[in-house]
Design a protein around this motif. Sequence first.
Motif, short mmCIF file in Angstrom:
data_model
loop_
_atom_site.label_atom_id
_atom_site.label_comp_id
_atom_site.label_asym_id
_atom_site.label_seq_id
_atom_site.Cartn_x
_atom_site.Cartn_y
_atom_site.Cartn_z
N THR A 37 -50.16 -93.49 91.30
CA THR A 37 -51.09 -92.36 91.46
C THR A 37 -52.03 -92.26 90.27
O THR A 37 -53.21 -91.93 90.42
N ARG A 289 -48.41 -89.05 96.09
CA ARG A 289 -48.86 -90.30 96.72
C ARG A 289 -50.32 -90.53 96.36
O ARG A 289 -51.11 -89.57 96.31
N PRO A 290 -50.73 -91.76 96.15
CA PRO A 290 -52.12 -92.04 95.75
C PRO A 290 -53.16 -91.49 96.72
O PRO A 290 -54.21 -90.99 96.30
#
Length: 336
Positions: A37, A289-290
Amino acid sequence: MVNYRYLGNSGFKVSEITYGNWVTHASQVGNDAAIATVHKALDLGVTSFDTADTYANTGAESVLGEALKGQRRESLEIFTKVYWPTGPMGPNDSGLSRKHIFESINGSLTRLGTDYVDLYQAHRYDYETPIEETFQAFADVVRQGKALYIGVSEWTAEQLREGHALAKQLGIQLISNQPQYSALWRVIEGKVVPASEELGISQIVWSPMAQGVLSGKYLPGQAVPAGSRATDEKSGAQFIQRFLRDDVLEAVRRLKPVAAEAGLTMPQLAIAWVLQNPNVSAALVGASRPEQLEDSVMASGVVLDASTLAAIDEALAPVAVTDPANTYEVSPKTRP
């Protein structure tokens, strides 16, 4: 890409979307996901990163340091904080005493893998330490080159005035305050923001989405989603409870057509709203989460027109918390 804003009355610029790792690194997500991230944030143009020694009892700083390893240091703005307990939580393992400040900055620099932080922040006001002692220690930290600027978090208007005066006397710059601020939690608007504007202090705001409530994923009359922040004590579940009332969730639901009309997602609307305040230099966002960051960073540079702002006020006015008295209840009267 992400826009930049000056922090306080200084020449220092920060990305108006700043990555924060309060409940994610070394806690909510694994290290590989946390590092991914951070790299995604960098790819999206985020260069400012906020952490604290107390997050995951120093673990979050270590993860952030690992994630930023190999990056050009001059192209990053790294913030950390001191006050809350770390280590075995002995009598000097918290607060803003000279002893704790020096031990904390040295530990933070080691964990972050850097010679200096751009911004060193008092995570709360310490009623047990003379403020003169605290600011003399901060001044020495700056003069030793371990921090470039000084900030605070959740200080009242009066505390900001006192700290700013001492910083000026000591020849250092107090340029920021880090309060909770969102369209649902507006307690800084009455006293803290006017004082900050007068003093040349900016806000770096946390929880612009009110712990995720302004994302619209919590619905009135329904159980909270499995795996959400509201179910995870490590993710600040206690902070979200004040917003999980049906009247609040119903008010938030009325924002969905407002966001759609503005061409924004609900998270983008929430983040863009805090950035409309000219005293706000940055909104802290986190991610497990990215892909979550892709949505958040698109709030940078958004200008909400008068009709959109009015519609947000109309929807949330009955439930938004605005009383400045709440700013006096944040810092503990005794050290934890």
